[in-house]
Write a protein that holds these residues in place. Structure first.
Motif, PDB file in Angstrom:
ATOM      1  N   MET A  16       0.819  -1.217   0.000  1.00  0.00           N
ATOM      2  CA  MET A  16       0.000   0.000   0.000  1.00  0.00           C
ATOM      3  C   MET A  16       0.850   1.263   0.000  1.00  0.00           C
ATOM      4  O   MET A  16       0.378   2.331   0.393  1.00  0.00           O
ATOM      5  N   GLY A  17       2.093   1.168  -0.429  1.00  0.00           N
ATOM      6  CA  GLY A  17       2.978   2.319  -0.469  1.00  0.00           C
ATOM      7  C   GLY A  17       2.984   2.977  -1.836  1.00  0.00           C
ATOM      8  O   GLY A  17       2.356   2.496  -2.792  1.00  0.00           O
ATOM      9  N   GLU A  18       3.716   4.098  -1.930  1.00  0.00           N
ATOM     10  CA  GLU A  18       3.818   4.822  -3.197  1.00  0.00           C
ATOM     11  C   GLU A  18       4.819   4.172  -4.149  1.00  0.00           C
ATOM     12  O   GLU A  18       4.798   4.443  -5.350  1.00  0.00           O
ATOM     13  N   ALA A  19       5.689   3.324  -3.622  1.00  0.00           N
ATOM     14  CA  ALA A  19       6.692   2.665  -4.452  1.00  0.00           C
ATOM     15  C   ALA A  19       6.927   1.256  -3.925  1.00  0.00           C
ATOM     16  O   ALA A  19       6.615   0.948  -2.768  1.00  0.00           O
ATOM     17  N   ARG A  20       7.464   0.408  -4.761  1.00  0.00           N
ATOM     18  CA  ARG A  20       7.774  -0.956  -4.343  1.00  0.00           C
ATOM     19  C   ARG A  20       8.868  -0.934  -3.271  1.00  0.00           C
ATOM     20  O   ARG A  20       9.710  -0.034  -3.245  1.00  0.00           O
ATOM     21  N   LEU A  21       8.837  -1.923  -2.403  1.00  0.00           N
ATOM     22  CA  LEU A  21       9.862  -2.032  -1.375  1.00  0.00           C
ATOM     23  C   LEU A  21      11.141  -2.605  -1.970  1.00  0.00           C
ATOM     24  O   LEU A  21      11.093  -3.569  -2.752  1.00  0.00           O
ATOM     25  N   SER A  22      12.270  -2.045  -1.577  1.00  0.00           N
ATOM     26  CA  SER A  22      13.549  -2.553  -2.078  1.00  0.00           C
ATOM     27  C   SER A  22      13.799  -3.978  -1.617  1.00  0.00           C
ATOM     28  O   SER A  22      14.495  -4.743  -2.289  1.00  0.00           O
ATOM     29  N   THR A  23      13.217  -4.348  -0.475  1.00  0.00           N
ATOM     30  CA  THR A  23      13.408  -5.698   0.045  1.00  0.00           C
ATOM     31  C   THR A  23      12.444  -6.707  -0.576  1.00  0.00           C
ATOM     32  O   THR A  23      12.626  -7.908  -0.419  1.00  0.00           O
ATOM     33  N   MET A  24      11.405  -6.221  -1.275  1.00  0.00           N
ATOM     34  CA  MET A  24      10.439  -7.112  -1.933  1.00  0.00           C
ATOM     35  C   MET A  24      10.090  -6.530  -3.297  1.00  0.00           C
ATOM     36  O   MET A  24       8.928  -6.187  -3.566  1.00  0.00           O
ATOM     37  N   PRO A  25      11.065  -6.395  -4.175  1.00  0.00           N
ATOM     38  CA  PRO A  25      10.840  -5.690  -5.446  1.00  0.00           C
ATOM     39  C   PRO A  25       9.844  -6.375  -6.378  1.00  0.00           C
ATOM     40  O   PRO A  25       9.331  -5.743  -7.316  1.00  0.00           O
ATOM     41  N   GLU A  26       9.569  -7.636  -6.127  1.00  0.00           N
ATOM     42  CA  GLU A  26       8.651  -8.375  -6.993  1.00  0.00           C
ATOM     43  C   GLU A  26       7.186  -8.097  -6.675  1.00  0.00           C
ATOM     44  O   GLU A  26       6.283  -8.450  -7.462  1.00  0.00           O
ATOM     45  N   VAL A  27       6.913  -7.478  -5.532  1.00  0.00           N
ATOM     46  CA  VAL A  27       5.528  -7.239  -5.108  1.00  0.00           C
ATOM     47  C   VAL A  27       5.065  -5.869  -5.607  1.00  0.00           C
ATOM     48  O   VAL A  27       5.682  -4.851  -5.289  1.00  0.00           O
ATOM     49  N   PRO A  28       3.966  -5.814  -6.365  1.00  0.00           N
ATOM     50  CA  PRO A  28       3.507  -4.529  -6.909  1.00  0.00           C
ATOM     51  C   PRO A  28       2.838  -3.661  -5.848  1.00  0.00           C
ATOM     52  O   PRO A  28       2.377  -4.149  -4.816  1.00  0.00           O
ATOM     53  N   THR A  29       2.823  -2.369  -6.111  1.00  0.00           N
ATOM     54  CA  THR A  29       2.052  -1.476  -5.252  1.00  0.00           C
ATOM     55  C   THR A  29       0.575  -1.633  -5.602  1.00  0.00           C
ATOM     56  O   THR A  29       0.216  -2.135  -6.673  1.00  0.00           O
ATOM     57  N   MET A  30      -0.274  -1.160  -4.703  1.00  0.00           N
ATOM     58  CA  MET A  30      -1.702  -1.240  -4.948  1.00  0.00           C
ATOM     59  C   MET A  30      -2.101  -0.379  -6.137  1.00  0.00           C
ATOM     60  O   MET A  30      -3.009  -0.707  -6.891  1.00  0.00           O
ATOM     61  N   ARG A  31      -1.400   0.740  -6.313  1.00  0.00           N
ATOM     62  CA  ARG A  31      -1.694   1.597  -7.465  1.00  0.00           C
ATOM     63  C   ARG A  31      -1.365   0.882  -8.772  1.00  0.00           C
ATOM     64  O   ARG A  31      -2.087   1.012  -9.759  1.00  0.00           O
ATOM     65  N   GLU A  32      -0.285   0.130  -8.779  1.00  0.00           N
ATOM     66  CA  GLU A  32       0.047  -0.660  -9.969  1.00  0.00           C
ATOM     67  C   GLU A  32      -1.016  -1.716 -10.226  1.00  0.00           C
ATOM     68  O   GLU A  32      -1.274  -2.084 -11.375  1.00  0.00           O
ATOM     69  N   ALA A  33      -1.617  -2.190  -9.138  1.00  0.00           N
ATOM     70  CA  ALA A  33      -2.662  -3.207  -9.259  1.00  0.00           C
ATOM     71  C   ALA A  33      -4.010  -2.595  -9.617  1.00  0.00           C
ATOM     72  O   ALA A  33      -5.009  -3.312  -9.718  1.00  0.00           O
ATOM     73  N   GLY A  34      -4.044  -1.265  -9.816  1.00  0.00           N
ATOM     74  CA  GLY A  34      -5.254  -0.623 -10.309  1.00  0.00           C
ATOM     75  C   GLY A  34      -6.125   0.038  -9.265  1.00  0.00           C
ATOM     76  O   GLY A  34      -7.243   0.450  -9.581  1.00  0.00           O
ATOM     77  N   LEU A  35      -5.632   0.172  -8.020  1.00  0.00           N
ATOM     78  CA  LEU A  35      -6.447   0.769  -6.963  1.00  0.00           C
ATOM     79  C   LEU A  35      -5.767   2.031  -6.435  1.00  0.00           C
ATOM     80  O   LEU A  35      -4.618   1.997  -6.018  1.00  0.00           O
TER      81      LEU A  35
END
Length: 322
Positions: A224-243
């Motif tokens: 739910m952040g503005e950018a992906r976490l450096s420790t979990m770069p494979e996990v998209p942000t919610m905004r990338e997921a369309g929300l």
């Protein structure tokens, strides 16, 4: 002329104690109170920051965890400490909502708001063996489910991660309480409950879920952040997921109100330098924590906006008492 000299002399005498304060502070260790238990997010942020603050002050910084009352005990201890610069604290988002929740007559004006230190975004974490492989699948299930059919946890009722879940539901066009909240004493017990199948979703920090995700026991669907976490770069942000929704818990440097101005100025300068130290920044980022230093004015403005958002969500959840 004599009168002018007399007035100047009097002004000098009045100013002398303030100058002395700045020159001698600190001459002994500083205590940094944390309203939450050791090992949690607030404690981790505080200990990293305290390393830099010790080097800047040239004095030990003793961290004391004052837990209890959903954060009220520790925050109250900070507010009621002697206003001499020797006791400061870590403030967390909960203190903004104590009055709204009817827990205590305590609000942002009770503390001297110095600056945010860091943020940790919320996330959407589910059982690895469950049916949801991505956030789109989880969102579809949430829309189709009955109100309260999917349960969530991560903190006590009305706490930061509960607000994260409520805001996500509203952004999906659903009731704020579409997810039935199961209160917990923190992320660790909530994640164990998730693994055991006791809850459907954990909306706390993905950082807390990282070891379980690496072990294949949970799956982090979105940040739910503005950018992906450096420790979990494979996990998209919610905004990338369309929300269009983001939420991060925040941690701040606060103090009792009324610290002498020269000491407060010296404290703020030392804290800003400590926060900017390379080892402090690197340790935070290595853990997926986002360092933030905004200073008193910007922090106060941020708190005001945060209070409006959280109060609206708490009202929709039926938890607001004031």
């Amino acid at each position: 002329m004599m009168q002018r000299r007399h007035l100047l002399g009097a002004a000098g005498l009045l100013a002398a104690p303030a100058v002395a304060w700045a020159q001698v502070w600190p001459t002994r260790p500083v205590t940094l109170l944390v309203p939450w238990a050791a090992g949690g997010g607030a404690d981790t942020v505080t200990r990293i920051f305290a390393q830099g603050l010790e080097r800047e002050l040239g004095q030990p910084v003793n961290i004391v965890n004052r837990t209890g009352g959903n954060g009220i005990t520790g925050h109250a201890a900070i507010a009621h400490a002697a206003a001499d610069g020797y006791t400061i604290g870590t403030g967390t988002s909960e203190f903004v909502n104590f009055r709204t929740l009817g827990l205590a007559d305590f609000g942002p004006e009770t503390l001297d708001l110095l600056s945010r230190l860091a943020t940790i975004p919320a996330g959407v974490t589910v059982q690895a063996q469950g049916p949801w492989r991505d956030f789109a699948g989880f969102a579809a299930a949430l829309r189709e489910a009955r109100r309260g059919q999917i349960t969530g946890s991560g903190v006590g009722t009305g706490g930061s991660w509960h607000l994260a879940a409520a805001g996500m539901c509203r952004a999906l066009g659903l009731e704020a309480d579409r997810i039935r909240w199961i209160p917990s004493n923190g992320g660790a017990p909530a994640l164990q409950d998730l693994v055991a199948g006791g809850i459907g979703v954990f909306t706390g920090s993905p950082i807390e879920a990282q070891s379980l995700a690496a072990a294949g026991r949970v799956r982090v669907l979105a940040i739910m952040g503005e950018a992906r976490l450096s420790t979990m770069p494979e996990v998209p942000t919610m905004r990338e997921a369309g929300l269009a929704w983001s939420y991060a818990n925040w941690f701040s440097l606060v103090a009792p109100r009324g610290i002498p101005a020269p000491v407060r100025t010296a404290l703020l300068a030392a804290a800003a330098r400590a926060h900017a130290r390379a080892e402090v920044q690197e340790q935070m980022r290595a853990r997926g924590i986002v360092p933030v230093w905004d200073g008193p004015e910007a922090f106060a403005g941020f708190v005001a906006g945060f209070g409006e958002t959280s109060t609206a969500l708490l009202r929709e959840l039926g938890l607001a008492r004031a």
